[in-house]
Structure formats: structure tokens, C-alpha cells
Design an enzyme around this catalytic site. Structure first.
Site, PDB file in Angstrom:
ATOM      1  N   VAL A  52     -57.178  19.945 -18.949  1.00 34.63           N
ATOM      2  CA  VAL A  52     -55.827  19.529 -19.329  1.00 34.63           C
ATOM      3  C   VAL A  52     -55.825  18.011 -19.352  1.00 34.63           C
ATOM      4  O   VAL A  52     -56.147  17.367 -18.353  1.00 34.63           O
ATOM      5  CB  VAL A  52     -54.765  20.062 -18.341  1.00 34.63           C
ATOM      6  CG1 VAL A  52     -53.381  19.562 -18.725  1.00 34.63           C
ATOM      7  CG2 VAL A  52     -54.799  21.586 -18.291  1.00 34.63           C
TER       8      VAL A  52
ATOM      9  N   ASN B 164     -61.386  15.101 -12.631  1.00 34.82           N
ATOM     10  CA  ASN B 164     -62.259  15.325 -13.781  1.00 34.82           C
ATOM     11  C   ASN B 164     -61.727  14.443 -14.906  1.00 34.82           C
ATOM     12  O   ASN B 164     -60.523  14.365 -15.110  1.00 34.82           O
ATOM     13  CB  ASN B 164     -62.230  16.796 -14.213  1.00 34.82           C
ATOM     14  CG  ASN B 164     -62.749  17.714 -13.130  1.00 34.82           C
ATOM     15  OD1 ASN B 164     -63.618  17.353 -12.353  1.00 34.82           O
ATOM     16  ND2 ASN B 164     -62.205  18.905 -13.067  1.00 34.82           N
TER      17      ASN B 164
ATOM     18  N   HIS C 215     -54.951  14.535 -13.307  1.00 34.03           N
ATOM     19  CA  HIS C 215     -54.642  15.365 -12.149  1.00 34.03           C
ATOM     20  C   HIS C 215     -55.794  15.321 -11.153  1.00 34.03           C
ATOM     21  O   HIS C 215     -56.953  15.273 -11.532  1.00 34.03           O
ATOM     22  CB  HIS C 215     -54.323  16.811 -12.550  1.00 34.03           C
ATOM     23  CG  HIS C 215     -55.383  17.494 -13.354  1.00 34.03           C
ATOM     24  ND1 HIS C 215     -55.626  17.202 -14.684  1.00 34.03           N
ATOM     25  CD2 HIS C 215     -56.256  18.470 -13.018  1.00 34.03           C
ATOM     26  CE1 HIS C 215     -56.595  17.974 -15.137  1.00 34.03           C
ATOM     27  NE2 HIS C 215     -57.008  18.754 -14.143  1.00 34.03           N
TER      28      HIS C 215
ATOM     29  N   ASP D 268     -52.984  25.484  -8.030  1.00 29.17           N
ATOM     30  CA  ASP D 268     -53.770  25.788  -9.218  1.00 29.17           C
ATOM     31  C   ASP D 268     -53.673  27.288  -9.490  1.00 29.17           C
ATOM     32  O   ASP D 268     -53.724  28.089  -8.557  1.00 29.17           O
ATOM     33  CB  ASP D 268     -55.229  25.376  -8.992  1.00 29.17           C
ATOM     34  CG  ASP D 268     -56.039  25.361 -10.268  1.00 29.17           C
ATOM     35  OD1 ASP D 268     -56.242  26.449 -10.843  1.00 29.17           O
ATOM     36  OD2 ASP D 268     -56.475  24.281 -10.682  1.00 29.17           O
ATOM     37  N   ILE D 269     -53.525  27.665 -10.763  1.00 28.24           N
ATOM     38  CA  ILE D 269     -53.392  29.095 -11.093  1.00 28.24           C
ATOM     39  C   ILE D 269     -54.733  29.822 -11.048  1.00 28.24           C
ATOM     40  O   ILE D 269     -54.764  31.042 -11.095  1.00 28.24           O
ATOM     41  CB  ILE D 269     -52.702  29.312 -12.455  1.00 28.24           C
ATOM     42  CG1 ILE D 269     -53.525  28.708 -13.587  1.00 28.24           C
ATOM     43  CG2 ILE D 269     -51.281  28.792 -12.428  1.00 28.24           C
ATOM     44  CD1 ILE D 269     -53.058  29.116 -14.970  1.00 28.24           C
TER      45      ILE D 269
END
Length: 117
Positions: free
Chosen positions: A99, A90, A103, A33-34
Site C-alpha cells: 500500500v 517497507n 506505514h 493488520d488484516i
């Protein structure tokens, strides 16, 4: 493989946007994750575009179990399987999904709060 034009994660799968890849199978991709929320924060996604976890459960035969299996492998390889980790999906705007490509977040490496949110 079904993709969605403009989808950030579809573009990562296609190699159009760089990501730090942790694992890859024929059906899934795992990358860091960024904006990590824990020392270990890896996203595990299906390579095919499905908007949320409900879509994967309905439209992706065996894909949901493949995603969860990859979450476990990521936890083992990242060294958090024994100490404990969290897997979070989520779903939808009120569920915090930013997004709209399914995921799973694999989080670990520190004591996580007892409650979410």
C-alpha cells in the site's frame, strides 16, 4: 489534510473503510493488520497521505518522530515492549510495500526470525 483518491489507508483515515483502531492522535492512526504476521501486528500511519517513509522524512517535519513515538506506545499498550518487538517500514515495490501510503508495522508477541525475508 492531504489525501489520495483511492488510497486504502486514506479511506481508513476518512472512516470510509472499517478498521480495528488501536490508537489515534491528531497526526497518526494505528490499527490492526488484516493479515497479521505475528500475534501483535499493528500498522501505524500518518493521517496525511505520504507515499513512503522517505517522503515522510523529507516532507513531514516532526511526523517521522511522531510515527515512531506511536509505535513505542502501541508496543507498550499491546504488552510487547518488555519482551521485544520489531518496527518495519517497507518502501517501494522491491521493499515489499503493498500500500503506497507510508506505514510502520509493529510486530511482536512471539520470537521473530533473526533475518527478514
Amino acid at each position: 489534510m492531504a489525501t489520495e483518491p483511492g488510497c486504502l489507508f486514506c479511506r481508513i483515515v476518512a472512516g470510509e473503510i472499517p478498521a480495528t483502531i488501536v490508537r489515534e492522535t491528531d497526526r497518526t492512526l494505528a490499527f490492526r493488520d488484516i493479515s497479521p504476521q505475528a500475534p501483535v501486528h499493528v500498522l501505524v500511519i500518518p493521517k496525511v497521505h505520504l507515499a513512503d517513509v522517505g517522503s515522510v522524512a523529507v516532507e513531514g517535519p516532526g511526523l517521522l518522530s511522531a510515527l515512531l513515538e506511536e509505535c513505542v506506545v502501541v508496543a507498550v499498550e499491546e504488552g510487547v515492549a518488555d519482551s521485544g518487538y520489531r518496527v518495519v517500514f517497507n518502501s517501494g515495490p522491491q521493499g515489499g510495500q503493498a500500500v503506497h501510503h507510508c506505514h510502520a508495522h509493529v510486530l511482536g508477541g512471539r520470537q521473530l526470525a533473526d533475518q527478514l525475508g
